[in-house]
Design a protein around this motif. Structure first.
Motif, PDB file in Angstrom:
ATOM      1  N   ARG A  31      23.192  25.037   7.801  1.00  0.00           N
ATOM      2  CA  ARG A  31      22.236  25.462   8.821  1.00  0.00           C
ATOM      3  C   ARG A  31      20.937  24.674   8.722  1.00  0.00           C
ATOM      4  O   ARG A  31      20.446  24.179   9.739  1.00  0.00           O
ATOM      5  N   PRO A  32      20.332  24.490   7.526  1.00  0.00           N
ATOM      6  CA  PRO A  32      19.100  23.707   7.486  1.00  0.00           C
ATOM      7  C   PRO A  32      19.300  22.268   7.945  1.00  0.00           C
ATOM      8  O   PRO A  32      18.440  21.713   8.617  1.00  0.00           O
ATOM      9  N   THR A  33      20.434  21.669   7.631  1.00  0.00           N
ATOM     10  CA  THR A  33      20.673  20.286   8.041  1.00  0.00           C
ATOM     11  C   THR A  33      20.724  20.188   9.557  1.00  0.00           C
ATOM     12  O   THR A  33      20.129  19.283  10.148  1.00  0.00           O
ATOM     13  N   PHE A  34      21.409  21.111  10.215  1.00  0.00           N
ATOM     14  CA  PHE A  34      21.470  21.098  11.672  1.00  0.00           C
ATOM     15  C   PHE A  34      20.066  21.233  12.259  1.00  0.00           C
ATOM     16  O   PHE A  34      19.705  20.523  13.194  1.00  0.00           O
ATOM     17  N   LEU A  35      19.275  22.140  11.710  1.00  0.00           N
ATOM     18  CA  LEU A  35      17.915  22.317  12.225  1.00  0.00           C
ATOM     19  C   LEU A  35      17.064  21.081  11.985  1.00  0.00           C
ATOM     20  O   LEU A  35      16.264  20.699  12.841  1.00  0.00           O
ATOM     21  N   TYR A  36      17.208  20.427  10.842  1.00  0.00           N
ATOM     22  CA  TYR A  36      16.436  19.216  10.566  1.00  0.00           C
ATOM     23  C   TYR A  36      16.796  18.106  11.549  1.00  0.00           C
ATOM     24  O   TYR A  36      15.932  17.354  11.990  1.00  0.00           O
ATOM     25  N   VAL A  37      18.071  18.000  11.890  1.00  0.00           N
ATOM     26  CA  VAL A  37      18.479  16.995  12.882  1.00  0.00           C
ATOM     27  C   VAL A  37      17.841  17.313  14.232  1.00  0.00           C
ATOM     28  O   VAL A  37      17.326  16.420  14.916  1.00  0.00           O
ATOM     29  N   ALA A  62      14.196  16.426  14.111  1.00  0.00           N
ATOM     30  CA  ALA A  62      14.011  14.975  14.175  1.00  0.00           C
ATOM     31  C   ALA A  62      14.144  14.470  15.615  1.00  0.00           C
ATOM     32  O   ALA A  62      13.357  13.620  16.059  1.00  0.00           O
ATOM     33  N   LEU A  63      15.128  15.007  16.337  1.00  0.00           N
ATOM     34  CA  LEU A  63      15.290  14.595  17.731  1.00  0.00           C
ATOM     35  C   LEU A  63      14.077  14.986  18.570  1.00  0.00           C
ATOM     36  O   LEU A  63      13.621  14.212  19.421  1.00  0.00           O
ATOM     37  N   LEU A  64      13.555  16.179  18.338  1.00  0.00           N
ATOM     38  CA  LEU A  64      12.375  16.609  19.084  1.00  0.00           C
ATOM     39  C   LEU A  64      11.136  15.798  18.701  1.00  0.00           C
ATOM     40  O   LEU A  64      10.348  15.404  19.564  1.00  0.00           O
ATOM     41  N   LEU A  65      10.965  15.534  17.409  1.00  0.00           N
ATOM     42  CA  LEU A  65       9.800  14.764  16.968  1.00  0.00           C
ATOM     43  C   LEU A  65       9.878  13.307  17.403  1.00  0.00           C
ATOM     44  O   LEU A  65       8.848  12.642  17.526  1.00  0.00           O
ATOM     45  N   TRP A  66      11.081  12.797  17.635  1.00  0.00           N
ATOM     46  CA  TRP A  66      11.252  11.430  18.091  1.00  0.00           C
ATOM     47  C   TRP A  66      10.606  11.222  19.462  1.00  0.00           C
ATOM     48  O   TRP A  66      10.262  10.108  19.838  1.00  0.00           O
ATOM     49  N   SER A  67      10.400  12.314  20.196  1.00  0.00           N
ATOM     50  CA  SER A  67       9.775  12.190  21.516  1.00  0.00           C
ATOM     51  C   SER A  67       8.324  11.721  21.408  1.00  0.00           C
ATOM     52  O   SER A  67       7.818  11.091  22.343  1.00  0.00           O
TER      53      SER A  67
END
Length: 87
Positions: free
Chosen positions: A16-22, A25-30
């Motif tokens: 679960r933490p790995t999925f949330l971190y991904v 990361a996708l949101l912060l990439w914006s």
């Protein structure tokens, strides 16, 4: 959730933490993409096209498998909590 945190299997404790971190990361990439788009729109368009092409190249059954697994896990957790077997 407590049983997952004490589970000796490292995949169970980090899934679960790995999925949330991904997702984070996708949101912060914006943020850098916004800067790139303001500074070099052509480069931002090329990055966006490359990411879109990559995601479109993934087979549809893979998305279905992910969705089924995620929804199945969620339903099983909700059922277990409603039954009182999990806290």
């Amino acid at each position: 959730m407590v049983s997952e945190s004490i589970d000796p299997d490292p995949w169970a404790t980090r899934a679960r933490p790995t999925f949330l971190y991904v997702m984070y990361a996708l949101l912060l990439w914006s943020l850098p993409m916004g800067v790139i788009a303001g500074w070099r729109p052509a480069m931002a368009a090329a990055i966006t096209a490359g990411m879109r092409d990559y995601l479109n190249a993934l087979p549809e059954p893979l998305y279905a498998l992910f969705g089924t697994g995620y929804l199945g896990y969620t339903a099983a957790r909700a059922w277990g909590k409603a039954k009182g077997a999990e806290r």
